[in-house]
Design a protein around this motif. Structure first.
Motif, short mmCIF file in Angstrom:
data_model
loop_
_atom_site.label_atom_id
_atom_site.label_comp_id
_atom_site.label_asym_id
_atom_site.label_seq_id
_atom_site.Cartn_x
_atom_site.Cartn_y
_atom_site.Cartn_z
N HIS A 115 4.76 -34.11 57.72
CA HIS A 115 6.16 -34.49 57.69
C HIS A 115 6.32 -35.96 58.10
N ASP A 116 7.39 -36.57 57.63
CA ASP A 116 7.73 -37.95 58.01
C ASP A 116 6.54 -38.89 57.84
N TYR A 117 5.88 -38.75 56.74
CA TYR A 117 4.72 -39.61 56.46
C TYR A 117 5.23 -40.90 55.83
N ARG A 118 4.97 -42.01 56.49
CA ARG A 118 5.56 -43.28 56.06
C ARG A 118 4.58 -44.08 55.20
N LEU A 119 5.13 -44.59 54.09
CA LEU A 119 4.35 -45.41 53.18
C LEU A 119 5.17 -46.61 52.75
N GLY A 120 4.53 -47.76 52.73
CA GLY A 120 5.19 -48.96 52.26
C GLY A 120 5.40 -48.90 50.75
N VAL A 121 6.55 -49.41 50.30
CA VAL A 121 6.86 -49.39 48.86
C VAL A 121 7.32 -50.78 48.44
N PRO A 122 7.20 -51.12 47.16
CA PRO A 122 7.65 -52.44 46.70
C PRO A 122 9.16 -52.56 46.75
N GLU A 123 9.61 -53.78 46.89
CA GLU A 123 11.05 -54.03 46.92
C GLU A 123 11.63 -53.86 45.52
N GLY A 124 12.89 -53.47 45.47
CA GLY A 124 13.56 -53.32 44.18
C GLY A 124 14.21 -51.97 44.04
N PRO A 125 13.40 -50.90 43.85
CA PRO A 125 13.99 -49.58 43.67
C PRO A 125 14.80 -49.14 44.90
N ARG A 126 15.99 -48.63 44.66
CA ARG A 126 16.84 -48.17 45.76
C ARG A 126 16.53 -46.73 46.15
N LEU A 127 16.00 -45.97 45.19
CA LEU A 127 15.65 -44.58 45.46
C LEU A 127 14.35 -44.25 44.74
N TRP A 128 13.57 -43.35 45.36
CA TRP A 128 12.34 -42.86 44.74
C TRP A 128 12.47 -41.33 44.61
N ALA A 129 12.36 -40.85 43.35
CA ALA A 129 12.51 -39.41 43.10
C ALA A 129 11.16 -38.78 42.81
N GLU A 130 10.98 -37.56 43.30
CA GLU A 130 9.76 -36.81 43.03
C GLU A 130 9.79 -36.33 41.58
N VAL A 131 8.78 -36.71 40.80
CA VAL A 131 8.75 -36.31 39.39
C VAL A 131 7.64 -35.31 39.10
N LEU A 132 6.70 -35.13 40.03
CA LEU A 132 5.67 -34.12 39.87
C LEU A 132 5.08 -33.79 41.23
N ASN A 133 4.91 -32.51 41.46
CA ASN A 133 4.38 -32.04 42.74
C ASN A 133 3.47 -30.86 42.45
N THR A 134 2.17 -31.00 42.70
CA THR A 134 1.22 -29.94 42.36
C THR A 134 1.35 -28.72 43.27
N ASP A 135 2.22 -28.81 44.31
CA ASP A 135 2.41 -27.69 45.22
C ASP A 135 3.61 -26.84 44.86
N GLU A 136 4.25 -27.12 43.73
CA GLU A 136 5.42 -26.32 43.35
C GLU A 136 5.04 -24.86 43.20
N ALA A 137 6.00 -23.98 43.49
CA ALA A 137 5.75 -22.54 43.45
C ALA A 137 5.35 -22.08 42.05
N ARG A 138 5.94 -22.67 41.03
CA ARG A 138 5.62 -22.23 39.67
C ARG A 138 4.18 -22.57 39.27
N TYR A 139 3.55 -23.45 40.00
CA TYR A 139 2.14 -23.75 39.76
C TYR A 139 1.22 -22.89 40.63
N GLY A 140 1.82 -22.13 41.56
CA GLY A 140 1.04 -21.32 42.48
C GLY A 140 0.96 -21.92 43.87
N GLY A 141 1.78 -22.96 44.14
CA GLY A 141 1.73 -23.63 45.42
C GLY A 141 2.71 -23.06 46.44
N SER A 142 2.79 -23.72 47.61
CA SER A 142 3.66 -23.26 48.69
C SER A 142 5.06 -23.81 48.58
N ASP A 143 5.33 -24.65 47.59
CA ASP A 143 6.66 -25.17 47.26
C ASP A 143 7.23 -26.08 48.35
#
Length: 800
Positions: free
Chosen positions: A736-764
């Motif tokens: 949780h609360d894992y911090r990563l530096g990101v480039p300037e410009g984008p105001r928001l970052w959206a999750e577009v793929l997550n291999t842990d999603e429940a539909r893939y068999g993950g913990s969601d």
């Protein structure tokens, strides 16, 4: 290197002296003196005849005398000049280089001498306009006579056997059906369309339909054609040598598509060997080994695909490959049945290409196609060459490119194929140390011989032009490049400069690549090369080998070592996952998880992973997410897209039953397959993941040193600078609360793929809300985001 394209107008015109056969009753008969029966000869092997014009019947139990001579007024058939004993012996033994000089029709003084070789015939009669002339029997199947004619007519032969008679054209009245330009290019090793000159080609020659047989056998004392059209006895069908080219030729009128054939070659020591055609475009179904006369009739419908396939260079385009072993993908399916199922399956998963393990004909299925005997023939196990064209066409119309494994590194020692083809080393190197491949019990090609190099270069472009193949993955390149490959001291000799490099192989690969790219826009060549050879994907005019892409064997090995470790030990192997970026831009790479990694005790991809079944699948999914985001193209072998636990076997192929809803755990496998489909979908829609695969500015580490956390975070950028953030957590804990530096410009970052999603068999465990950058410096950047990392998962983010 550039070579002139051979002329298609290479067939000589018919002699002016030949006249059309009259459509009228025979007006005269020339007589022949009575002769005894021909000498007895061993009966040929029985086989089904396919060409009546060249057929031979069963041998008579007792040779009968020819018909008694009949008077024809003042005209008489004169005896021909007897053959010299040496010529006669060589002709009957299949050792004569110029049978057309002895057989057929020739002007002699005031008449025309005709000589025919038809073993087991009772009589042979010449039929021409207003003419019917029985020939004299000279024994041993030879018949001859001199016709009192001023010029050679167009004639046919009426050949009588004990129980039937047939009317045929005489093969020995035809001029060579191969032109001088073809022969010149063959001698020079520059015939880029070699398949149009050598092999069996159905055609019309001098107004007659038949098949031209040609074969390169420079060391042979003689060559004969045998097949089901002559009961596999080539005695009556010797070929002529076409000078210094080493090519032997014979046009057989009346023989057409579907005929089975081989070449009966007289070796330099006088012994004979029966060989399949090296240039055969079709073969019998193994284990049968005869070649088959064929011609292409498929009408292509992939014009749209072919027109656009080269519009974007492959290293700047999406390139996601599904590797397939056709005979075992769904065992028992033909090429046409595969065309109904394979394109739909691959398109649903979103792969841009399929890569077919070798389809060239091979005798042993257990070699998976990597020990080729028919370099110009798709394997007959699943259908005809046109059936294979139908499959490629169907894939193209579904928007899927076709790559084919190509194997120019070696060939097997089968005594009916290429090994010592004409009695001496021909396709293989004459030095046994250079000829024998130490690992596979096979033979290596002599890349320094012009005709052998031509055979292979033309073969590469043949598949691209005749079957619309979009790419060639060249197998075992490293074994070609090094003289000491798998050899100990004393088992190899250095090149002229004292080095270990095979300079002939280097030259061949450069010529092959340059020729394929020049003749076939949009085609890509891919090297399976496992060493640090410099310039594999560098252009040939800059000293490179000229390949478009290279398999990244180092990345494959290192990354699999990492993910096979228990998570608690992975921090000690962190550099296995980061080292690939040290050399990522030295070549244009493909990241391969191929058939080689899931056989012979190496385990399937999911079974390499540590932990229980849930953790194995989670590791599998996280690894695929990391792989698809890493610079380079992707290749995944069949069965790994749904986490098959068993190793692949060519005997039964993928375990499709794992996807059956009736199977209790089928959801575990369907989930992984759904992930692969989504990986390809997002990948194809995100230029940052493929547009700058070969440019350093397309990649930047965010954190490549988080060894204690088992975390890897990096950015990918497209040509316009648009980023994608990929983060992989190879630890089984949520962060949780894992911090990563990101480039300037984008105001928001959206999750577009997550291999842990429940539909893939993950913990969601997901980042459901977009991440907002904060003015908190991190990883050398002035702003950063705080996110949640799912366990054993890869997550992709894009600017919202």
């Amino acid at each position: 290197m550039t070579a002139r394209k051979p002329s298609r107008k290479s067939e000589p015109a018919a002699p002016a002296a030949e006249l059309p056969l009259a459509e009228e009753p025979i007006a005269a008969t020339l007589s022949s003196p009575t002769a005894g029966p021909p000498a007895k000869k061993r009966a040929p092997k029985k086989a089904a005849a396919t060409g009546a014009a060249a057929a031979a019947p069963k041998r008579a139990k007792k040779a009968a005398a020819p018909p008694k001579p009949r008077s024809a007024g003042s005209q008489e058939l004169r005896p021909a000049t007897p053959l010299h004993d040496a010529d006669r012996g060589r002709l009957l033994a299949g050792e004569h280089h110029d049978p057309h000089g002895l057989l057929g029709a020739h002007q002699v003084g005031d008449g025309v001498e005709i000589r025919v070789l038809r073993p087991f015939a009772r009589s042979v009669t010449v039929l021409a306009k207003g003419l019917r002339a029985p020939l004299h029997s000279d024994g041993d199947g030879l018949f001859s006579g001199v016709l009192p004619l001023p010029s050679v007519p167009e004639y046919r032969l009426l050949v009588a056997y004990e129980d039937n008679e047939i009317e045929v054209h005489d093969p020995y009245r035809f001029l060579p059906a191969l032109g001088e330009l073809d022969l010149h290019l063959i001698r020079e090793g520059r015939h880029e369309e070699l398949w149009t000159a050598l092999g069996a080609r159905p055609m019309e020659h001098q107004g007659v339909a038949g098949t031209r047989f040609t074969v390169w056998a420079p060391n042979a004392r003689g060559v004969r054609v045998c097949g089901d059209f002559n009961y596999w006895d080539g005695t009556g069908f010797p070929m002529r040598s076409l000078g210094s080219s080493g090519v032997w030729e014979l046009f057989l009128p009346g023989t057409g598509e579907g005929a089975l054939y081989k070449f009966d070659i007289c070796r330099p020591d006088g012994s004979h060997t029966m060989r399949s055609d090296p240039m055969a475009r079709h073969t019998e179904v193994p284990p049968a080994t005869a070649s088959v006369v064929t011609a292409a009739h498929h009408e292509w419908r992939d014009q749209e695909w072919m027109a656009k396939r080269g519009s974007v260079p492959v290293h700047e385009a999406p390139f996601s490959v599904y590797e397939v072993h056709l005979p075992s993908w769904r065992p028992g399916l033909s090429y046409r049945q595969l065309a109904e199922q394979l394109p739909a399956y691959v398109k649903e998963l979103g792969f841009t290409h399929v890569e077919l393990m070798p389809v060239s004909e091979h005798p042993f299925g257990g070699s998976w196609g990597y020990q080729v005997t028919g370099f110009y023939a798709p394997t007959s196990r699943m259908g005809s060459p046109d059936d294979f064209r139908f499959l490629v066409d169907a894939l193209h119309r579904a928007g899927i490119g076709v790559i084919m494994d190509w194997v120019p590194a070696h060939f097997p020692r089968d005594d009916w194929a290429l090994a010592e083809f004409d009695g001496r080393p021909l396709y293989e190197h004459e030095d046994p140390r250079r000829a024998a491949h130490p690992d596979w019990g096979t033979l290596e090609f002599d890349y320094g011989r012009a005709e052998v190099r031509n055979f292979l270069v033309a073969n590469a472009t043949y598949w691209c032009e005749q079957f619309h193949i979009d790419g060639l993955r060249v197998d075992a390149v490293a074994s070609m490049l090094y003289l000491d490959y798998s050899r100990e001291d004393g088992q190899w000799s250095p090149n002229e400069f004292g080095g270990r490099e095979n300079l002939d192989a280097v030259s061949f690969l450069q010529e092959m690549n340059a020729t394929v790219y020049r003749r076939n826009p949009g085609v890509v060549t891919i090297a399976e090369e496992s060493t640090a050879w410099e310039g594999v994907t560098r252009a040939t005019d800059h000293g490179g080998l000229g390949f478009g892409l290279k398999w990244n064997m180092g990345w494959m090995h290192d990354s699999l070592v990492y993910v096979s470790k228990e998570p608690v030990h992975r921090k000690y192997h962190h550099n296995e996952m980061t080292f690939s970026m040290v050399y990522a831009y030295s070549e244009n790479y493909v990241l391969p998880i191929s058939h080689d990694e899931v056989v012979h005790g190496k385990q399937a991809l999911v079974s390499k992973m540590p932990g229980d079944w849930w953790q194995q699948r989670a590791n599998h999914r996280a690894y695929l997410g990391f792989m698809w985001a890493h610079p380079g193209k992707q290749l995944l072998f069949m069965g790994q897209e749904f986490a098959q636990g068993a190793e692949w076997s060519e005997g039964h192929g993928p375990d499709w039953w794992l996807l059956d809803p009736a199977y209790e755990a089928s959801g575990d496998h369907r989930g992984v397959r759904e992930l692969v489909g989504d990986l390809n979908k997002v990948y194809g829609a995100t230029p940052a993941l493929w547009q700058r695969d070969t440019r350093p500015e397309g990649f930047a580490w965010v954190d490549g040193g988080a060894a204690e956390d088992n975390v890897f975070a990096f950015l990918r950028h497209d040509a316009k600078g648009a980023p994608l953030l990929a983060v992989s957590n190879f630890s089984p804990v949520v962060r949780h609360d894992y911090r990563l530096g990101v480039p300037e410009g984008p105001r928001l970052w959206a999750e577009v793929l997550n291999t842990d999603e429940a539909r893939y068999g993950g913990s969601d465990v997901r980042n459901e809300e977009p991440l907002k950058p904060e003015d908190v410096p991190s990883h050398g950047r002035p702003s950063s985001v705080s996110l949640t990392l799912p366990p054993l998962a890869t997550v992709w983010f894009k600017p919202a």
